[in-house]
Design an enzyme around this catalytic site. Structure first.
Site, mmCIF file in Angstrom:
data_model
loop_
_atom_site.group_PDB
_atom_site.id
_atom_site.type_symbol
_atom_site.label_atom_id
_atom_site.label_comp_id
_atom_site.label_asym_id
_atom_site.label_seq_id
_atom_site.Cartn_x
_atom_site.Cartn_y
_atom_site.Cartn_z
ATOM 1 N N GLY A 10 0.819 -1.209 0.000
ATOM 2 C CA GLY A 10 0.000 0.000 0.000
ATOM 3 C C GLY A 10 0.851 1.257 0.000
ATOM 4 O O GLY A 10 0.545 2.234 0.688
ATOM 5 N N ARG A 35 -1.033 -1.246 -6.353
ATOM 6 C CA ARG A 35 -1.810 -1.614 -7.533
ATOM 7 C C ARG A 35 -1.696 -0.600 -8.662
ATOM 8 O O ARG A 35 -2.071 -0.888 -9.791
ATOM 9 C CB ARG A 35 -3.289 -1.768 -7.159
ATOM 10 N N ASP A 59 -1.830 -6.852 -6.644
ATOM 11 C CA ASP A 59 -2.966 -6.699 -5.729
ATOM 12 C C ASP A 59 -2.820 -7.754 -4.638
ATOM 13 O O ASP A 59 -2.759 -8.957 -4.944
ATOM 14 C CB ASP A 59 -4.266 -6.889 -6.512
ATOM 15 N N ASN A 86 0.909 -2.714 5.355
ATOM 16 C CA ASN A 86 0.116 -1.488 5.425
ATOM 17 C C ASN A 86 -1.138 -1.531 4.567
ATOM 18 O O ASN A 86 -2.112 -0.850 4.872
ATOM 19 C CB ASN A 86 0.988 -0.300 5.004
ATOM 20 N N TYR A 152 -15.634 -4.180 9.011
ATOM 21 C CA TYR A 152 -14.326 -3.524 9.045
ATOM 22 C C TYR A 152 -13.667 -3.753 10.402
ATOM 23 O O TYR A 152 -12.484 -4.117 10.483
ATOM 24 C CB TYR A 152 -14.452 -2.030 8.762
ATOM 25 N N PRO A 182 -3.506 3.156 14.338
ATOM 26 C CA PRO A 182 -3.908 4.565 14.362
ATOM 27 C C PRO A 182 -5.416 4.723 14.506
ATOM 28 O O PRO A 182 -6.204 3.857 14.111
ATOM 29 C CB PRO A 182 -3.460 5.090 12.986
ATOM 30 N N THR A 187 -6.425 10.587 5.168
ATOM 31 C CA THR A 187 -5.871 9.975 3.958
ATOM 32 C C THR A 187 -7.021 9.778 2.973
ATOM 33 O O THR A 187 -8.089 10.357 3.134
ATOM 34 C CB THR A 187 -5.235 8.608 4.283
#
Length: 252
Positions: A10, A35, A59, A86, A152, A182, A187
């Site tokens: 990432g 990606r 990916d 990440n 999630y 975090p 972002t």
């Protein structure tokens, strides 16, 4: 940290990209994964005057591509000292009864299975050398559950469990394993979660000062730069305005 090599998944945006920049400043060679090849090319062009940089375009959801890409590393990049897991995402913010199955698959495939695939591809050379440091980027969502965060949060709780399991299983090899978790970081995270609804994404960070990607990147560097006998196993970081996933002081 001279002559060490880090692989960052990432790496084309947000925390991953800023971590690459901080590592380059501190003479850590880079394998940048993502990606979007055009973004990989851009960050490589920016950093190649500071350290050696190699890019891998794949990916993390696609197992065969993960192993093929990492297996293709040239000799001068095939000893990975630091792995930054990440790559991750959130898709949708819906109560469980209204959640989209495609969204669920996306989160579990990237946040959990992708992390496992990349780690599996890299571990043989770490266990053989009895050397390495793995940092799993989790979330405060892996420490608590908030309304409409169901899947999630489940995916990040899985990252939390995997981080603990890796640390136990890899202890005999001298491999350090830790997580950086975090809270709200400004972002592309919310843009992805809300599927390009920039207005809704922007509202998430209004009225307070959130963490920025560079804040987290500096913390990641601190973690990996500790002496070999020190392992920061689990670190949670939030902005001053954030007390939990649902309590944010928007008057600061």
């Amino acid at each position: 940290m001279n002559n060490k090599t880090a692989l960052i998944t990432g790496a084309t945006s947000g925390i991953g990209r800023e971590t690459a920049r901080v590592f380059a400043k501190n003479n850590i060679n880079l394998i940048l994964c993502g990606r979007r090849q055009e973004r990989l090319d851009k960050i490589k062009a920016e950093l190649k005057s500071q350290v050696s940089v190699h890019t891998l375009n794949f990916d993390v959801r696609i197992r065969e591509d993960v192993f093929k890409a990492i297996g293709s590393l040239p000799e001068n990049f095939n000893k990975i000292d630091i792995l930054i897991n990440n790559a991750g995402n959130a898709h949708g913010l819906d109560p469980i009864q209204e959640g989209g199955i495609d969204d669920w698959d996306m989160m579990m495939d990237i946040n959990v299975k992708g992390l496992l695939y990349v780690t599996k591809a890299i571990l043989p050379q770490m266990t053989q050398r009895k050397h390495g440091h793995i940092i799993n980027i989790g979330s405060t969502a892996g420490k608590e559950v908030y309304p409409d965060g169901n899947v999630y949060c489940a995916s990040k709780h899985a990252v939390d469990a995997l981080n603990q399991g890796m640390r136990i299983d890899l202890n005999k090899f001298g491999i350090r394993v830790g997580a950086v978790n975090p809270g709200m970081v400004k972002t592309e995270f919310s843009n992805v979660r809300f599927k390009g609804d920039d207005q809704r994404a922007g509202d998430v960070y209004k009225g307070f000062e959130p963490l920025m990607p560079e804040d987290v990147a500096e913390i990641i560097y601190f973690v990996v730069s500790r002496p070999c006998h020190v392992n920061i196993a689990d670190l949670v970081v939030m902005s001053t305005a954030q007390a939990s996933s649902t309590i944010v002081n928007k008057e600061l």
